[in-house]
Design a protein around this motif. Structure first.
Motif, PDB file in Angstrom:
ATOM      1  N   ILE A  95       0.873  -1.168   0.000  1.00 28.33           N
ATOM      2  CA  ILE A  95       0.000   0.000   0.000  1.00 28.33           C
ATOM      3  C   ILE A  95       0.911   1.219   0.000  1.00 28.33           C
ATOM      4  O   ILE A  95       1.746   1.378   0.892  1.00 28.33           O
ATOM      5  N   GLY A  96       0.744   2.053  -1.004  1.00 27.48           N
ATOM      6  CA  GLY A  96       1.519   3.284  -1.081  1.00 27.48           C
ATOM      7  C   GLY A  96       0.594   4.485  -1.120  1.00 27.48           C
ATOM      8  O   GLY A  96      -0.574   4.371  -1.509  1.00 27.48           O
ATOM      9  N   TRP A  97       1.110   5.636  -0.732  1.00 24.51           N
ATOM     10  CA  TRP A  97       0.304   6.853  -0.702  1.00 24.51           C
ATOM     11  C   TRP A  97       1.186   8.076  -0.845  1.00 24.51           C
ATOM     12  O   TRP A  97       2.351   8.066  -0.473  1.00 24.51           O
ATOM     13  N   TYR A 121      -8.068  -6.498   0.556  1.00 22.76           N
ATOM     14  CA  TYR A 121      -8.443  -7.728   1.251  1.00 22.76           C
ATOM     15  C   TYR A 121      -9.797  -8.260   0.798  1.00 22.76           C
ATOM     16  O   TYR A 121      -9.936  -9.454   0.528  1.00 22.76           O
ATOM     17  N   GLU A 122     -10.794  -7.389   0.700  1.00 21.34           N
ATOM     18  CA  GLU A 122     -12.145  -7.839   0.345  1.00 21.34           C
ATOM     19  C   GLU A 122     -12.295  -8.178  -1.133  1.00 21.34           C
ATOM     20  O   GLU A 122     -12.875  -9.201  -1.483  1.00 21.34           O
ATOM     21  N   ASP A 123     -11.823  -7.302  -1.988  1.00 19.97           N
ATOM     22  CA  ASP A 123     -12.091  -7.440  -3.424  1.00 19.97           C
ATOM     23  C   ASP A 123     -10.982  -8.157  -4.182  1.00 19.97           C
ATOM     24  O   ASP A 123     -11.269  -8.919  -5.109  1.00 19.97           O
ATOM     25  N   LEU A 124      -9.728  -7.887  -3.839  1.00 22.40           N
ATOM     26  CA  LEU A 124      -8.627  -8.539  -4.532  1.00 22.40           C
ATOM     27  C   LEU A 124      -8.252  -9.870  -3.905  1.00 22.40           C
ATOM     28  O   LEU A 124      -7.550 -10.662  -4.518  1.00 22.40           O
ATOM     29  N   GLY A 125      -8.686 -10.112  -2.663  1.00 21.60           N
ATOM     30  CA  GLY A 125      -8.367 -11.358  -1.990  1.00 21.60           C
ATOM     31  C   GLY A 125      -6.929 -11.467  -1.522  1.00 21.60           C
ATOM     32  O   GLY A 125      -6.452 -12.568  -1.243  1.00 21.60           O
ATOM     33  N   LEU A 126      -6.229 -10.335  -1.425  1.00 21.29           N
ATOM     34  CA  LEU A 126      -4.863 -10.381  -0.913  1.00 21.29           C
ATOM     35  C   LEU A 126      -4.884 -10.766   0.561  1.00 21.29           C
ATOM     36  O   LEU A 126      -5.831 -10.453   1.284  1.00 21.29           O
ATOM     37  N   THR A 127      -3.824 -11.428   0.995  1.00 22.37           N
ATOM     38  CA  THR A 127      -3.772 -11.888   2.384  1.00 22.37           C
ATOM     39  C   THR A 127      -2.680 -11.199   3.189  1.00 22.37           C
ATOM     40  O   THR A 127      -2.596 -11.395   4.405  1.00 22.37           O
ATOM     41  N   THR A 128      -1.842 -10.418   2.523  1.00 21.53           N
ATOM     42  CA  THR A 128      -0.774  -9.715   3.207  1.00 21.53           C
ATOM     43  C   THR A 128      -0.452  -8.435   2.440  1.00 21.53           C
ATOM     44  O   THR A 128      -0.579  -8.398   1.219  1.00 21.53           O
ATOM     45  N   LEU A 129      -0.078  -7.407   3.164  1.00 19.82           N
ATOM     46  CA  LEU A 129       0.285  -6.125   2.564  1.00 19.82           C
ATOM     47  C   LEU A 129       1.408  -5.488   3.362  1.00 19.82           C
ATOM     48  O   LEU A 129       1.482  -5.655   4.589  1.00 19.82           O
ATOM     49  N   THR A 130       2.240  -4.748   2.661  1.00 19.33           N
ATOM     50  CA  THR A 130       3.311  -4.003   3.308  1.00 19.33           C
ATOM     51  C   THR A 130       3.217  -2.540   2.883  1.00 19.33           C
ATOM     52  O   THR A 130       2.467  -2.198   1.965  1.00 19.33           O
ATOM     53  N   SER A 131       3.981  -1.711   3.525  1.00 15.12           N
ATOM     54  CA  SER A 131       4.301  -0.369   3.043  1.00 15.12           C
ATOM     55  C   SER A 131       5.807  -0.260   3.129  1.00 15.12           C
ATOM     56  O   SER A 131       6.400  -0.523   4.186  1.00 15.12           O
ATOM     57  N   ASN A 132       6.431   0.092   2.021  1.00 14.11           N
ATOM     58  CA  ASN A 132       7.882   0.160   1.926  1.00 14.11           C
ATOM     59  C   ASN A 132       8.284   1.631   1.949  1.00 14.11           C
ATOM     60  O   ASN A 132       7.932   2.382   1.043  1.00 14.11           O
ATOM     61  N   ILE A 133       9.006   2.008   2.986  1.00 13.02           N
ATOM     62  CA  ILE A 133       9.243   3.422   3.266  1.00 13.02           C
ATOM     63  C   ILE A 133      10.743   3.699   3.347  1.00 13.02           C
ATOM     64  O   ILE A 133      11.477   3.000   4.052  1.00 13.02           O
TER      65      ILE A 133
END
Length: 176
Positions: A95-97, A121-133
């Motif tokens: 997740i980036g912003w 999570y709901e629509d794409l069905g991903l099970t893990t997310l990061t933010s790389n900073i």
């Protein structure tokens, strides 16, 4: 009309939509503002910034997701970008912003990231997310922590160099 097949997501104050042709100018302006954009892949030239804008379009086409344009409901103004990013060489979906100049400090990125994470999570069905900073980007690190993400490790990002990887809570914690 969106240049990609992106859904339109809404939150209380924001509309998150696929990029449109007129978004190129605010994105290019952001990317060429190096002090603001270096942790996001800032550009020295207008042509390089334009290439990044089209890179996002291609990311949507190949991955089925990418950066949404953050639009303010009350004014229709583009206020930044937020989405899921996972180009070749990335460790996993991120997740980036970013918020454009003049839109900082209004919780826009926070609200957008919460909505994008739910979508992932709901629509794409991903099970893990990061933010790389990028180390030293304390504002982004604080936002990641506000979202419940925790520092996991530092790694070498193929495009950005050294990055701190923050792990977001999983779908069970967020959607439960």
């Amino acid at each position: 009309m969106s240049l990609v097949a992106a859904p339109v997501l809404e939150s209380e104050n924001l509309i998150l939509r696929g990029p449109i042709a007129s978004d190129a100018e605010p994105v290019i302006a952001f990317l060429m503002d190096r002090p603001r954009s270096d942790g996001f892949g800032g550009s020295d030239t207008r042509s390089d910034a334009w290439r990044w804008f089209t890179l996002n379009l291609g990311h949507w086409l190949l991955r089925g997701y990418g950066y949404f344009t953050i639009e303010l409901k009350d004014s229709g103004l583009p206020a930044g970008l937020c989405g899921i990013w996972n180009p070749e060489g990335w460790p996993e979906p991120e997740i980036g912003w970013v918020t454009f100049a003049g839109f900082e400090g209004r919780s826009i990125a926070y609200e957008a990231a919460l909505r994008v994470r739910r979508y992932a999570y709901e629509d794409l069905g991903l099970t893990t997310l990061t933010s790389n900073i990028v180390p030293g980007n304390t504002r982004s690190a604080k936002l990641a922590e506000r979202l419940g993400a925790r520092y996991e490790r530092t790694y070498t990002n193929v495009a950005m160099g050294e990055d701190d990887l923050f792990r977001h809570p999983g779908p069970d914690e967020v959607l439960g």
